[in-house]
Write a protein that holds these residues in place. Sequence first.
Motif, PDB file in Angstrom:
ATOM      1  N   UNK A   1       0.717  -1.301  -0.105  1.00 32.18           N
ATOM      2  CA  UNK A   1       0.139   0.299  -0.145  1.00 32.18           C
ATOM      3  C   UNK A   1       1.036   1.265   0.160  1.00 32.18           C
ATOM      4  N   UNK A   2       1.914   1.249   0.570  1.00 31.61           N
ATOM      5  CA  UNK A   2       2.879   2.495   0.712  1.00 31.61           C
ATOM      6  C   UNK A   2       3.438   2.683  -0.570  1.00 31.61           C
ATOM      7  N   UNK A   3       3.998   1.493  -1.277  1.00 34.29           N
ATOM      8  CA  UNK A   3       4.457   1.816  -2.448  1.00 34.29           C
ATOM      9  C   UNK A   3       3.569   2.267  -3.295  1.00 34.29           C
ATOM     10  N   UNK A   4       2.348   1.894  -3.626  1.00 33.54           N
ATOM     11  CA  UNK A   4       1.280   2.276  -4.479  1.00 33.54           C
ATOM     12  C   UNK A   4       0.728   3.640  -4.315  1.00 33.54           C
ATOM     13  N   UNK A   5       0.865   4.024  -3.068  1.00 38.01           N
ATOM     14  CA  UNK A   5       0.656   5.452  -2.797  1.00 38.01           C
ATOM     15  C   UNK A   5       1.719   6.487  -3.140  1.00 38.01           C
ATOM     16  N   UNK A   6       3.146   5.669  -3.101  1.00 30.58           N
ATOM     17  CA  UNK A   6       3.994   6.563  -3.424  1.00 30.58           C
ATOM     18  C   UNK A   6       4.201   6.991  -5.102  1.00 30.58           C
ATOM     19  N   UNK A   7       3.705   5.873  -5.670  1.00 27.65           N
ATOM     20  CA  UNK A   7       3.490   6.130  -6.987  1.00 27.65           C
ATOM     21  C   UNK A   7       2.768   7.502  -7.372  1.00 27.65           C
ATOM     22  N   UNK A   8       1.658   7.500  -6.758  1.00 31.57           N
ATOM     23  CA  UNK A   8       0.861   8.900  -6.884  1.00 31.57           C
ATOM     24  C   UNK A   8       1.697  10.084  -6.458  1.00 31.57           C
ATOM     25  N   UNK A   9       2.337   9.902  -5.550  1.00 27.14           N
ATOM     26  CA  UNK A   9       3.202  11.026  -4.738  1.00 27.14           C
ATOM     27  C   UNK A   9       4.235  11.387  -5.918  1.00 27.14           C
ATOM     28  N   UNK A  10       4.841  10.654  -6.288  1.00 27.59           N
ATOM     29  CA  UNK A  10       6.011  10.889  -7.125  1.00 27.59           C
ATOM     30  C   UNK A  10       5.546  11.599  -8.344  1.00 27.59           C
ATOM     31  N   UNK A  11       4.530  10.980  -8.994  1.00 24.76           N
ATOM     32  CA  UNK A  11       3.904  11.561 -10.321  1.00 24.76           C
ATOM     33  C   UNK A  11       3.419  12.806  -9.861  1.00 24.76           C
ATOM     34  N   UNK A  12       2.857  13.106  -9.041  1.00 25.26           N
ATOM     35  CA  UNK A  12       2.303  14.427  -8.501  1.00 25.26           C
ATOM     36  C   UNK A  12       3.397  15.497  -8.364  1.00 25.26           C
ATOM     37  N   UNK A  13       4.540  15.210  -7.949  1.00 29.70           N
ATOM     38  CA  UNK A  13       5.795  16.024  -7.994  1.00 29.70           C
ATOM     39  C   UNK A  13       6.005  16.452  -9.544  1.00 29.70           C
ATOM     40  N   UNK A  14       6.033  15.499 -10.083  1.00 27.25           N
ATOM     41  CA  UNK A  14       6.561  15.672 -11.579  1.00 27.25           C
ATOM     42  C   UNK A  14       5.600  16.534 -12.513  1.00 27.25           C
ATOM     43  N   UNK A  15       4.258  16.220 -12.075  1.00 33.56           N
ATOM     44  CA  UNK A  15       3.306  16.814 -12.745  1.00 33.56           C
ATOM     45  C   UNK A  15       3.036  18.323 -12.259  1.00 33.56           C
ATOM     46  N   UNK A  16       3.359  18.301 -10.860  1.00 34.10           N
ATOM     47  CA  UNK A  16       3.190  19.986 -10.747  1.00 34.10           C
ATOM     48  C   UNK A  16       4.113  20.765 -11.178  1.00 34.10           C
ATOM     49  N   UNK A  17       5.628  20.265 -11.529  1.00 28.88           N
ATOM     50  CA  UNK A  17       6.779  20.869 -12.042  1.00 28.88           C
ATOM     51  C   UNK A  17       6.331  21.203 -13.331  1.00 28.88           C
ATOM     52  N   UNK A  18       5.555  20.134 -14.211  1.00 29.55           N
ATOM     53  CA  UNK A  18       5.333  20.415 -15.536  1.00 29.55           C
ATOM     54  C   UNK A  18       4.068  21.603 -15.688  1.00 29.55           C
ATOM     55  N   UNK A  19       3.356  21.535 -14.727  1.00 36.24           N
ATOM     56  CA  UNK A  19       2.247  22.612 -14.718  1.00 36.24           C
ATOM     57  C   UNK A  19       2.985  24.134 -14.590  1.00 36.24           C
ATOM     58  N   UNK A  20       3.759  24.010 -13.852  1.00 37.28           N
ATOM     59  CA  UNK A  20       4.493  25.177 -13.694  1.00 37.28           C
ATOM     60  C   UNK A  20       5.326  25.790 -14.627  1.00 37.28           C
ATOM     61  N   UNK A  21       5.916  24.831 -15.486  1.00 38.92           N
ATOM     62  CA  UNK A  21       6.632  25.212 -16.757  1.00 38.92           C
ATOM     63  C   UNK A  21       5.668  25.564 -17.764  1.00 38.92           C
ATOM     64  N   UNK A  22       4.485  24.959 -17.887  1.00 42.94           N
ATOM     65  CA  UNK A  22       3.515  25.149 -18.996  1.00 42.94           C
ATOM     66  C   UNK A  22       2.775  26.264 -18.748  1.00 42.94           C
ATOM     67  N   UNK A  23       2.778  26.768 -17.497  1.00 45.66           N
ATOM     68  CA  UNK A  23       1.990  28.069 -17.219  1.00 45.66           C
ATOM     69  C   UNK A  23       2.851  28.951 -16.156  1.00 45.66           C
ATOM     70  N   UNK A  24       3.764  29.695 -16.670  1.00 46.67           N
ATOM     71  CA  UNK A  24       4.714  30.348 -15.861  1.00 46.67           C
ATOM     72  C   UNK A  24       3.963  31.638 -15.420  1.00 46.67           C
ATOM     73  N   UNK A  25       4.407  32.070 -14.259  1.00 47.00           N
ATOM     74  CA  UNK A  25       3.754  33.336 -13.825  1.00 47.00           C
ATOM     75  C   UNK A  25       4.447  34.545 -14.428  1.00 47.00           C
ATOM     76  N   UNK A  26       3.643  35.825 -14.788  1.00 47.28           N
ATOM     77  CA  UNK A  26       4.130  36.900 -15.664  1.00 47.28           C
ATOM     78  C   UNK A  26       3.962  38.026 -14.588  1.00 47.28           C
ATOM     79  N   UNK A  27       4.870  38.548 -13.732  1.00 45.14           N
ATOM     80  CA  UNK A  27       4.637  39.700 -13.094  1.00 45.14           C
ATOM     81  C   UNK A  27       3.799  39.549 -11.976  1.00 45.14           C
ATOM     82  N   UNK A  28       2.922  40.569 -11.504  1.00 45.89           N
ATOM     83  CA  UNK A  28       2.206  40.357 -10.354  1.00 45.89           C
ATOM     84  C   UNK A  28       0.881  40.683 -10.519  1.00 45.89           C
ATOM     85  N   UNK A  29      -0.165  40.022  -9.755  1.00 47.13           N
ATOM     86  CA  UNK A  29      -1.399  40.369 -10.004  1.00 47.13           C
ATOM     87  C   UNK A  29      -2.036  40.988  -9.046  1.00 47.13           C
TER      88      UNK A  29
END
Length: 535
Positions: free
Chosen positions: A415-443
């Motif tokens: 169970x721990x390993x299967x949950x870790x699959x989710x955690x590791x992919x979440x980290x990678x996807x979070x970085x990909x989303x940041x790269x695909x949607x960079x912040x531009x100045x201040x809001x």
Amino acid sequence: MSHFWYFRELVTIEEMNFNNTLERFYNLGVEGLVRENIQNSLDSKLPEINQPVYVKIKTGVVSDSEIPGIEEVRTHIMHLKAENEYTKETIQHMKDSMRKTKVPYISFEDCNTKGLSGAEHGDEPLKGDTWGAYAYKKGVHNVEDDSILEGSRGGSHGIGKIACNAASDLHMMYFANCDANGKCHIGGTVQLIEHSIQNNNYRSTGYFTQEINGHYYPLENTFDSIFEKNCRGLKIIIPFLRRQFWNEESQNDHDIVRAVCDNFWLAILDKSLIVQVNGTIIDHTTVEKIIKNPDFYEQQNYGEICDNFTPIYISTYLRHLPIDIEIRDKSYGYNFRLYIQYNDHIKHGRMAIVRRIGMKIEDKKIERYVRAPFNAILIPKSIKEDVFLKTLENESHTQLSYQHVKNIELQANAKYFINNINRELQKILNELMKEANPSDGFIDTSELIYSEERNIKKELSKDISTVQLTKGYDSKDKTIVKIKTNSRKNKRKKNDKKELKGLREFIRRTLKQDGLDRDKRRIRYPMYPEAVKMK
């Protein structure tokens, strides 16, 4: 009349239900049937030749008179007695199916494989014999002496062969074998329930075999037509094929072709597997054409694909370089190759978990990213990871699971390993989303904060009947502002009083508080919360 089918005798009948595994594999349909048989073929690949495993899948119709021993099976089925509604329905369906004279069938024949060994030893196999385990045992998985080879195999539970019985209306299957010495034998099984014939009680499983001195030995394969097998390897023949598995009227084999592509696209692209479904060849040169054909895959646009992700997986594998990723259990780290693409056109994110033999295990949903625009493939880098994944597969090889693990500690680790699959992919996807949607100045968030403040006030007004503002506690008269709100309490009073229009001043006296020398006179102004300026 020749005697082909044997059922071992019993003293008394105790079990009146069909094998539960039949129902589980029947529910998997043609996809489960294709997975089990091609997986078995890949597991049996000859290691000494540098050739892909070749599997021929044929469907068609055969005369019932060409099926050896069919009259014996009919006799046993006619003597089945149902003790509950489920078995009653199943037995009646069997009896109705036996009336067919033109019988639909499917066969799986492999080449460049070992076939089964030790057929001459029958049901008393020697070490290394595979015929005895396949032909006469249930829940037995023959273990290779080579631990690396054993770990890379797809099968492990020893129950997959019953998937073939589940595909037949009579729960019947045959297997023709040609071994390394060119010897050809044939066997088979039929799965019924315990039954009686002329005061003799019989077990539920019947074997297509011959009995010599109380032991079972296979028959030499002298049968022709669909039962022939002349080159080394194994051939599965399933007569009385269920209509749900193949439409004999339209002779449409699209479901079979899709099942091959969906589950073994990696083995095909890596040139370790070639499959022929009637006239359709599926290899590394044709698989892309097949998945782009709307006759086989109706959903072609990435935005439309929501249930069958094979076209995107193949694109991801062929057009994106892998990255290394480590996923840990409680004690060890396991290394994988991750192919991933981030594409705004993808509407449903999935990750294929694939074994090293090239068989897909599942389309995994990553928590919180089910509708993220990505597609990924996770492949073990070495035999270590492959063996570990094998222990996590359910019995039908369609999902990584921990529920089937009996040991509590091993289950917690899985169970721990299967949950870790989710955690590791979440980290990678979070970085990909940041790269695909960079912040531009201040809001400027001032309006957002103001809007949120108003929402908080509205929510508070539902439960707070009055807002009261005061300043100081000296003896002078004080002006106190009270605001009526939309609380449930005030709503109940709404029917008892006329609604005040505008602002109205009224005065009331309150008892003097501690430290004051006289009563206080309070002035109240009913008003909406929005009219109050907070300082």
